[in-house]
Design a protein around this motif. Structure first.
Motif, PDB file in Angstrom:
ATOM      1  N   LEU A 144       0.821  -1.205   0.000  1.00  0.00           N
ATOM      2  CA  LEU A 144       0.000   0.000   0.000  1.00  0.00           C
ATOM      3  C   LEU A 144       0.860   1.262   0.000  1.00  0.00           C
ATOM      4  O   LEU A 144       0.529   2.256  -0.665  1.00  0.00           O
ATOM      5  N   GLU A 146       1.825   2.149  -3.502  1.00  0.00           N
ATOM      6  CA  GLU A 146       0.748   2.840  -4.222  1.00  0.00           C
ATOM      7  C   GLU A 146       0.657   4.303  -3.811  1.00  0.00           C
ATOM      8  O   GLU A 146       0.543   5.194  -4.668  1.00  0.00           O
ATOM      9  N   GLN A 206      -3.509  10.313   3.563  1.00  0.00           N
ATOM     10  CA  GLN A 206      -3.536   8.896   3.200  1.00  0.00           C
ATOM     11  C   GLN A 206      -2.855   8.043   4.268  1.00  0.00           C
ATOM     12  O   GLN A 206      -3.318   6.947   4.584  1.00  0.00           O
ATOM     13  N   ARG A 261      -5.171  -1.537   4.923  1.00  0.00           N
ATOM     14  CA  ARG A 261      -6.045  -1.047   3.859  1.00  0.00           C
ATOM     15  C   ARG A 261      -6.383   0.420   4.059  1.00  0.00           C
ATOM     16  O   ARG A 261      -6.193   0.980   5.140  1.00  0.00           O
ATOM     17  N   PHE A 262      -6.907   1.022   2.984  1.00  0.00           N
ATOM     18  CA  PHE A 262      -7.557   2.326   3.075  1.00  0.00           C
ATOM     19  C   PHE A 262      -8.975   2.140   3.598  1.00  0.00           C
ATOM     20  O   PHE A 262      -9.563   1.057   3.503  1.00  0.00           O
ATOM     21  N   GLN A 286     -12.921   2.891   2.817  1.00  0.00           N
ATOM     22  CA  GLN A 286     -13.581   2.818   1.518  1.00  0.00           C
ATOM     23  C   GLN A 286     -13.597   4.160   0.793  1.00  0.00           C
ATOM     24  O   GLN A 286     -13.305   4.216  -0.416  1.00  0.00           O
ATOM     25  N   ARG A 292     -10.129   4.655  -0.571  1.00  0.00           N
ATOM     26  CA  ARG A 292      -9.866   3.721  -1.662  1.00  0.00           C
ATOM     27  C   ARG A 292     -10.484   4.231  -2.953  1.00  0.00           C
ATOM     28  O   ARG A 292      -9.866   4.203  -4.016  1.00  0.00           O
ATOM     29  N   GLU A 293     -11.702   4.728  -2.878  1.00  0.00           N
ATOM     30  CA  GLU A 293     -12.376   5.255  -4.074  1.00  0.00           C
ATOM     31  C   GLU A 293     -11.641   6.489  -4.601  1.00  0.00           C
ATOM     32  O   GLU A 293     -11.462   6.642  -5.814  1.00  0.00           O
ATOM     33  N   SER A 350      -8.458   7.241  -4.192  1.00  0.00           N
ATOM     34  CA  SER A 350      -7.176   6.805  -4.756  1.00  0.00           C
ATOM     35  C   SER A 350      -7.367   6.180  -6.132  1.00  0.00           C
ATOM     36  O   SER A 350      -6.558   6.392  -7.047  1.00  0.00           O
ATOM     37  N   THR A 351      -8.433   5.427  -6.292  1.00  0.00           N
ATOM     38  CA  THR A 351      -8.713   4.809  -7.593  1.00  0.00           C
ATOM     39  C   THR A 351      -8.997   5.868  -8.655  1.00  0.00           C
ATOM     40  O   THR A 351      -8.543   5.753  -9.803  1.00  0.00           O
TER      41      THR A 351
END
Length: 375
Positions: free
Chosen positions: A192, A195, A254, A285-286, A288, A291-292, A294-295
């Motif tokens: 992670l 990323e 983050q 993990r991030f 949610q 995560r969205e 970052s995506t």
């Protein structure tokens, strides 16, 4: 250094492939880190592409600076969670040792060349570097790193390759890809942190290169959120100062998000040992929402930077350099150093030799063997 019970404990390591007496002043993971830093492959990372080729500018990230940034982020997060910082640092510094010249373009070119000969994948190559290709010790090939560091280096692995690794090393680093378990928490964290690092520094390098603009980044909610936060505190900030502070805030948030989300997952699953954590679902993990976000950022960078016409043109030339180099060495093995030329598996030997090259050495070798200058 305080370690949580679910952290990788150095005194409980699964050990090295070739037993060695312990170092008097260092843990096994500290020793791994030191061996990585002193390796030839690590020094080569300074002249290996991240996104922009080495000759395109002195201030763009290379594989070396990227690895250092991953290690810094990983250690910061690890310290807050009670993970083993030394193991995190070792994995982070080694995770790109197998990367080819010219970044992912080089990997794609070598994988194409190695079709029918086992393929090429940079995670497997990183493991191959530390297990076999480094030549520093009289008693064994490679660096003889601990299981936990090697496990973290191998982030991805196909079932076919995992089965081959399992044959060579029963219940070793390939096993988890067959039984569906997870790597250590430190390895999950490095994945992670990798990323987080490349998303942030690719914004910086992309703007510095002129291939993307701050105006285009208006399409990225994560960037806009922290740019506006900077401007609310420093309304006169412009240019590099505004960009840097925005990226700094984005990185910090983050990091905090990973810490909070991971703590919640640890509280939910309550692993009491490192091995219990391996049998849980992924725990690092991030949240949610992050995560969205970052995506969305990754999609923007893929479209606007990694597939920019100028990057595509450079990528095409880089691939051609490596494909023509590969074919030249297969036709003339004697053009390689003798220890590569005399190996039984010629195609794998050529792939090993090329993967170890820096960008500029690959360009020089291509020109020497083909008479053509592509860069």
């Amino acid at each position: 250094m305080w370690l949580a019970p679910y952290a990788s404990q150095p005194e409980q390591t699964r050990g090295r492939r070739f037993p060695e007496p312990p170092a008097p002043t260092r843990s096994d993971f500290q020793r791994d880190r030191d061996r990585i830093v002193h390796s030839t492959a690590f020094r080569r990372l300074v002249y290996k592409t991240q996104v922009f080729l080495n000759h395109e500018g002195d201030l763009f990230r290379t594989r070396l600076t990227h690895s250092l940034e991953v290690a810094q982020l990983g250690r910061s997060i690890s310290r807050s969670l009670g993970f083993n910082e030394d193991l995190v640092e070792a994995i982070a510094l080694a995770h790109d040792l197998g990367h080819t010249p010219f970044g992912h373009a080089g990997q794609d070119a070598l994988n194409e060349c190695m079709k029918g000969h086992g393929g090429f994948e940079h995670n497997l190559q990183s493991l191959r570097v530390v297990d076999k290709l480094e030549e520093r010790y009289p008693g064994f090939d490679g660096l003889n790193l601990s299981f936990e560091t090697r496990e973290g280096i191998l982030k991805h692995c196909s079932k076919v390759h995992a089965e081959l690794l399992e044959t060579q090393e029963p219940n070793g680093v390939g096993r988890r890809f067959l039984d569906g378990t997870q790597p250590s928490l430190e390895a999950q964290l490095c994945n992670l942190a990798d990323e987080i690092a490349y998303n942030a520094h690719d914004i910086d390098d992309g703007v510095r290169s002129g291939l993307i603009t701050v105006e285009q980044l208006e399409a990225v909610p994560l960037f806009v959120r922290f740019r506006d936060e900077t401007l609310s505190e420093h309304p006169h900030a412009t240019g590099r100062r505004l960009l840097f502070d925005t990226i700094r805030r984005m990185l910090s948030q983050q990091v905090y998000d990973v810490i909070d989300a991971t703590r919640a997952r640890l509280a939910e699953h309550m692993p009491l040992t490192a091995d219990e954590a391996r049998n849980c679902p992924p725990l690092v993990r991030f949240s949610q929402p992050m995560r969205e976000a970052s995506t969305q950022l990754k999609r923007f960078l893929f479209k606007e930077l990694y597939r920019h016409p100028q990057v595509n043109e450079t990528t095409a030339r880089a691939k051609l350099v490596l494909i023509e180099l590969f074919n030249a060495y297969v036709d003339q093995p004697e053009a390689m150093p003798a220890d590569f030329a005399r190996r039984d598996d010629l195609h794998r030997s050529v792939a090993d030799y090329i993967a170890g090259m820096t960008d500029r050495f690959a360009v020089r070798e291509h020109e020497r063997l083909t008479g053509r200058k592509l860069f």
